[in-house]
Write a protein that holds these residues in place. Structure first.
Motif, PDB file in Angstrom:
ATOM      1  N   THR A   1       0.695   9.128  -5.912  1.00 23.45           N
ATOM      2  CA  THR A   1       0.884  10.553  -5.669  1.00 23.45           C
ATOM      3  C   THR A   1       1.779  11.186  -6.715  1.00 23.45           C
TER       4      THR A   1
ATOM      5  N   PHE B   1       0.788  -1.227   0.000  1.00 24.42           N
ATOM      6  CA  PHE B   1       0.000   0.000   0.000  1.00 24.42           C
ATOM      7  C   PHE B   1       0.820   1.277   0.000  1.00 24.42           C
ATOM      8  N   PRO B   2       1.801   1.422   0.891  1.00 21.62           N
ATOM      9  CA  PRO B   2       2.590   2.658   0.845  1.00 21.62           C
ATOM     10  C   PRO B   2       3.318   2.850  -0.480  1.00 21.62           C
ATOM     11  N   VAL B   3       3.779   1.755  -1.067  1.00 23.08           N
ATOM     12  CA  VAL B   3       4.465   1.874  -2.357  1.00 23.08           C
ATOM     13  C   VAL B   3       3.475   2.376  -3.404  1.00 23.08           C
TER      14      VAL B   3
ATOM     15  N   SER C   1      11.196  10.139  -5.801  1.00 23.44           N
ATOM     16  CA  SER C   1      11.418   8.929  -5.006  1.00 23.44           C
ATOM     17  C   SER C   1      11.162   7.685  -5.839  1.00 23.44           C
TER      18      SER C   1
ATOM     19  N   VAL D   1       8.539  15.350  -5.192  1.00 25.38           N
ATOM     20  CA  VAL D   1       9.220  14.475  -4.232  1.00 25.38           C
ATOM     21  C   VAL D   1       8.849  13.022  -4.487  1.00 25.38           C
ATOM     22  N   MET D   2       7.560  12.757  -4.683  1.00 25.98           N
ATOM     23  CA  MET D   2       7.137  11.380  -4.900  1.00 25.98           C
ATOM     24  C   MET D   2       7.615  10.863  -6.246  1.00 25.98           C
TER      25      MET D   2
ATOM     26  N   TRP E   1       0.896   4.093  -2.831  1.00 28.76           N
ATOM     27  CA  TRP E   1       0.553   5.482  -2.527  1.00 28.76           C
ATOM     28  C   TRP E   1       1.608   6.423  -3.081  1.00 28.76           C
ATOM     29  N   MET E   2       2.878   5.992  -2.973  1.00 30.17           N
ATOM     30  CA  MET E   2       3.960   6.823  -3.481  1.00 30.17           C
ATOM     31  C   MET E   2       3.800   7.015  -4.994  1.00 30.17           C
TER      32      MET E   2
END
Lengths: 277, 433, 315
Positions: free
Chosen positions: A32, A24-26, A248, A244-245, A28-29
């Motif tokens: 975004t 999930f966080p990946v 990243s 930033v995203m 989300w990155m």
């Protein structure tokens, strides 16, 4: 030994949970990275970037410096891994295959070094690099990174080397090969999984390190990727979160590719070293 | 023919190599005290100027470079971009290095005081008269001075003003407050009214860690963060003036604001654009962000108004003055040229460019360059009474340990301000001694 | 637990020493060690020695810029030991470290065990997801997690409110316990992939004969796990556990970033952030060096059982 059906269903369920939790966080990155900044910090989250665009990526690459920073980071990371692996392999050979005065001391010291917090060291390391005129160079930064990953690498490779039967080398020696050649021709290939495992670890260390790179690499031409990315998060005028995203995601890609290629060998590599450790 | 080409290539190669490398380290590092002898003044060199963040507009940077290079034949000026975060790390290492030190640096107010007292900057007292003397913003000069000598000068200032929603004010039947008491009242009423029925609406958006805004209320009531009695600094939040100000602050936290009690003031425009804030206190450049397509809500323009925070006596409240200073590095081998760069940066033409970008100029007399629209009027009014953080040598430690942030969060949570103040005063005094 | 006898140069002939070659090897190990030792001494030696030196001096920002540093002997250490706040931070750090290490190990082990029973497709997808989590840059990881738990705009609050709870505007960082809960969540999330992969690889090496024999004897799944698999991977778990303790005790970035996002710094400092704040935040480099030495000592104490075992094994 196939697991029974209920066991498999349960296991798969756990798997799905892990996939969601880890992924999930990946997701989300990446999600975004396609959105404009206004949509990122908003009361209503945007789940799928419909109507999103590659604007953030375009802006990033256009701002210049990205390819330059990528190049510097690649040089530093690859050099770190290459040098660290060679030196650590030699040291691991020495420690695992020979008994000599100071051997135990060396092993303990290697372990202790890993326990020292690094936050306070960067000023001293800066002074050091200044003294040997290696500030603002790939060589200087690489030197410090290599020293930082060597302890872990030596310690892990030592276990791998010890796990390779010495008889293999001996037969090569009996056949007339010099001892050094025996090491390289026999031991080295069998070490491949271990080298890959420690190589990946070293790559990530060098790829993501920030503070030292910030103070050592002074000129803009020598910025590494983390320093470059940092410049988008710290304008006085509000952080450019989309950039930033996107940055990243771009930074993560080479690491992921590297990982995917070596994943199979790495898994078996880590454990042999660990078991013998 | 071949030889000439070969020679040309060799020369080009050598030039390219030297351009890529470090600036050549000079022999004797210049001690931080006085200006150098005439010898180094004549030598052309590359001057490195560190500018932080994106405040300095491109036009100003171009002007600086062009003018410097025109006035100093043979020398060049390079602007090196820095970020505010991590700046202290870079200053600590670079300024103390003979070979790596930049020539001119931009620093924040707190950093100016810190690095001044440790001798990182060159003594520029002799140059003050030429740069504007008393016309330079006095608070900034004080922040950059120690023992009667000055080491850092103002670059630009910025103070906060209150941005408000004209439409919400109208719907709630409120007018622009003219005194502090009215301001508090307005904020509370606005929150209660919540004309658009937004969730988590704040009359005045006031995040818990925001001591930089809170200090205005403390100063307005006659208190201070720390005072110097007889040469010793001590925390002053328990004094009666401070307590009165803190009571106001707590009232605002609990009754006028729905902002996170442990949030910081880094992002005030998002809540504003989301309609969750009736008023925000923010630096002038936030206006640009609110109106930008990228970050903000350009449609809000007709509802966006601004006024200076009113003080208890009807004039502007004493708000915290933000901004930057410039200093010449003590170890820079190009002391003369560095000062020439600073001269350009403090010149009227340069400062005019800054003023047009919404930054308050470094010289008091140039304040009118800001223009006279509502925003400029508010900024000028706010700056007229603005103050700086205590000029104590150890103030950076207080900020570094986040003592005031923690204190404010506890105040926002509704704690007993007298007890909390006593505790924090002890901590502040300890850091400043 | 090495299965190989190292060539014994000093003591003379042993099982694997090769006749006639001893003399030539004498300098070889030192030669092999030389490059690594040289790099470590050059790049880490001076900074570490300077660190120790700093801890015995009064060294602030003034000294960084040229003022002479005053020798104060153990004064920094004494000040540390008598500072109740340091012991508070230490207690918190040890507790936090042990909890994180235990949870990370437990979860990693659990996932590795369960991975064995998954269908191939699901297993590969799981491994891919874990890999992605491991490869994500730290800045991005922290930012995304911060956003998810953001007080005003976080997706967690949004989801919980949508499900009926009253979580709008709930701050996850303001209470220390909740703060450390979030920190643990993030750190465990970042560390589990390493553990899971390592332990899984260890499990694949467990002899299938032993397992089948156990099955024939009627052992159930749990018994197989407890009596065959766990003992077989004990060394793996020990290594991984040691590393987790070392890393979790030093944790800095995650705590530091979360402190900027919310909560009160003094209630949430761990040793890592405390060292940093002393060093950079206050320019007290001498004191920061003393705390770093202190942290080293604590780490040694915490991992001493493993150290002692390993030291003995080297004979």
């Amino acid at each position: 030994m196939k697991p029974s059906l209920p066991a498999r269903i349960l296991a798969n369920a756990v798997g799905v949970v892990v996939i969601l939790a880890a992924g999930f966080p990946v997701y989300w990155m990446v999600n975004t990275s396609f959105l404009p900044t206004r949509a990122i910090r908003a009361s209503e989250p945007t789940w799928v970037p419909f109507g999103g665009s590659l604007d953030n990526y375009v802006r990033l690459v256009q701002a210049g410096d990205f390819t330059q920073a990528l190049w510097v980071s690649l040089q530093v990371a690859v050099a770190t891994v290459a040098i660290a692996l060679v030196f650590a392999f030699l040291a691991a050979l020495a420690v695992a295959r020979f008994r000599f005065l100071g051997r135990k001391f060396f092993i303990v010291v290697i372990l202790l070094i890993q326990m020292i917090p690094a936050e306070g060291l960067f000023i001293s390391q800066y002074k050091l690099l200044e003294g040997i005129h290696l500030l603002n160079t790939v060589a200087g930064l690489t030197l410090v990174y290599v020293a930082t990953v060597l302890p872990f690498t030596i310690w892990t490779l030592r276990g791998f080397v010890a796990g390779i039967p010495a008889e293999l080398e001996e037969s090569a020696l009996v056949d007339g090969a010099g001892s050094v050649r025996a090491f390289f021709a026999i031991t080295l290939p069998l070490l491949a999984p271990g080298l890959v495992a420690t190589g990946v670890f070293g790559f990530i260390q060098a790829w993501n390190e920030f503070t030292l790179a910030l103070v050592v690499m002074n000129s803009e031409a020598m910025h590494t990727l983390p320093v470059w990315l940092h410049s988008f998060t710290n304008t006085n005028r509000g952080t450019d979160w989309g950039a930033v995203m996107a940055g990243s995601t771009l930074m993560a890609l080479p690491v992921i590719i590297f990982f995917m290629i070596v994943q199979g060998r790495m898994a078996s590599g880590m454990v042999s070293g660990a078991v013998k450790g | 023919m071949k030889i000439r080409t070969g020679l040309g290539l060799a020369v080009a190669g050598a030039l390219a190599l030297s351009a890529c490398g470090q600036p050549a380290a000079t022999t004797a590092p210049v001690p931080g005290a006085t200006t150098t002898p005439a010898a180094s003044a004549a030598a052309p060199a590359n001057i490195r100027v560190w500018l932080n963040g994106t405040d300095t507009p491109q036009e100003a940077r171009d002007f600086l470079k062009k003018t410097f290079e025109a006035q100093n034949a043979g020398s060049t000026l390079t602007i090196e971009e820095q970020q505010w975060t991590g700046l202290v790390d870079k200053l600590t290492t670079a300024l103390s290095s003979d070979s790596q030190t930049p020539d001119v640096v931009e620093v924040g107010n707190t950093q100016a005081a810190t690095f001044t007292t440790v001798g990182a900057f060159a003594d520029v007292t002799a140059d003050l008269a030429g740069w504007g003397g008393d016309d330079l913003l006095p608070g900034f000069v004080a922040a950059g001075s120690v023992d009667g000598k000055t080491f850092a000068v103002p670059y630009y200032a910025g103070s906060k003003a209150v941005f408000y929603r004209k439409d919400l004010f109208e719907k709630a039947g409120l007018t622009i407050p003219t005194t502090m008491a009215e301001f508090v009242d307005t904020a509370i009423k606005l929150k209660a009214a919540n004309p658009d029925k937004t969730k988590n609406f704040s009359g005045f958006w006031f995040p818990g860690k925001d001591w930089r805004n809170a200090v205005a209320f403390i100063w307005d009531a006659g208190g201070d963060l720390a005072t110097n009695t007889g040469g010793a600094w001590a925390g002053a939040l328990s004094a009666s003036g401070s307590q009165a100000g803190l009571a106001t602050v707590q009232k605002l936290f609990t009754e006028a604001s729905a902002a996170p009690k442990d949030g910081d003031e880094a992002d005030t425009w998002t809540p504003f654009c989301e309609g969750q804030a009736g008023m925000i206190s923010a630096p002038g450049w936030v206006r640009g962000l609110i109106l930008s397509e990228e970050n903000g809500c350009p449609d809000m323009e007709k509802n966006l108004g601004v006024f200076a925070l009113p003080g208890s006596d009807g004039s502007s409240a004493p708000v915290l003055l933000g901004g930057s200073n410039i200093a010449v590095a003590a170890k820079s081998p190009n002391q003369e040229l560095a000062r020439k760069a600073v001269t350009i940066m403090l010149s009227t033409e340069y400062q005019t460019i800054l003023a047009k970008a919404g930054l308050t100029p470094a010289k008091v007399s140039l304040a009118s360059l800001l223009g006279d629209d509502e925003s400029a009027k508010a900024t000028i009014a706010a700056a007229s009474n603005a103050r700086l953080t205590p000029a104590a040598a150890g103030w950076a430690s207080v900020e570094g340990a986040m003592i005031l942030e923690d204190f404010m969060v506890n105040v926002a949570k509704g704690g007993d301000i007298a007890a909390l103040a006593a505790e924090v005063d002890a901590k502040i005094t300890d850091k400043l001694k | 637990m090495s299965t190989v006898q190292p060539l014994d140069l000093a003591a003379g002939a042993s099982g694997t020493a090769l006749p006639g070659r001893r003399r030539r090897f004498r300098g070889l190990p030192y030669g092999l060690l030389l490059p690594a030792v040289a790099v470590i001494i050059v790049a880490l030696g001076y900074p570490l020695v300077r660190q120790v030196w700093l801890s015995f001096h009064e060294f602030g920002l003034k000294q960084q810029f040229g003022q002479p540093a005053e020798w104060v002997g153990l004064a920094n250490y004494v000040e540390l030991a008598t500072d109740p706040y340091l012991w508070e931070v230490l207690g918190r750090s040890v507790l936090f470290c042990l909890v994180n290490a235990a949870v990370t190990l437990g979860l990693g082990l659990f996932i590795a065990l369960v991975m064995q029973a998954m269908s191939a497709g699901v297993r590969i997808a799981t491994q891919a997801a874990l890999l992605l989590a491991w490869a994500m840059p730290v800045l991005a990881v922290l930012t995304v997690w911060q956003w998810m738990f953001d007080t005003t705009y976080g997706v967690v609050n949004w989801a919980l409110t949508a499900l009926g709870g009253d979580f709008s505007g709930h701050s996850w960082l303001i209470e220390p316990l909740s703060f450390f809960g979030i920190a643990t969540l993030i750190i465990v999330w970042m560390s589990v992939p390493f553990v899971a992969f390592t332990v899984y690889a260890g499990l694949t090496q467990v002899s299938t004969d032993a397992i089948e024999a156990a099955m024939l004897d009627g052992a159930g799944t749990l018994a197989r796990v407890r009596h065959i698999m766990l003992p077989a991977i004990k060394p793996v778990l020990a290594v991984v556990g040691l590393l987790q303790i070392v890393w979790d005790l030093r944790v800095f970035t995650q705590i530091y970033v979360l402190q900027r996002a919310g909560g009160t710094a003094s209630d949430t400092n761990l040793l890592g952030t405390y060292v940093y704040r002393l060093g950079i935040g206050e320019g007290s480099f001498g004191m920061a060096a003393a705390v770093a030495m202190f942290l080293l000592a604590v780490t040694i104490v915490l991992t001493s059982p493993y150290l002692v075992t390993m030291f003995r094994q080297e004979d």
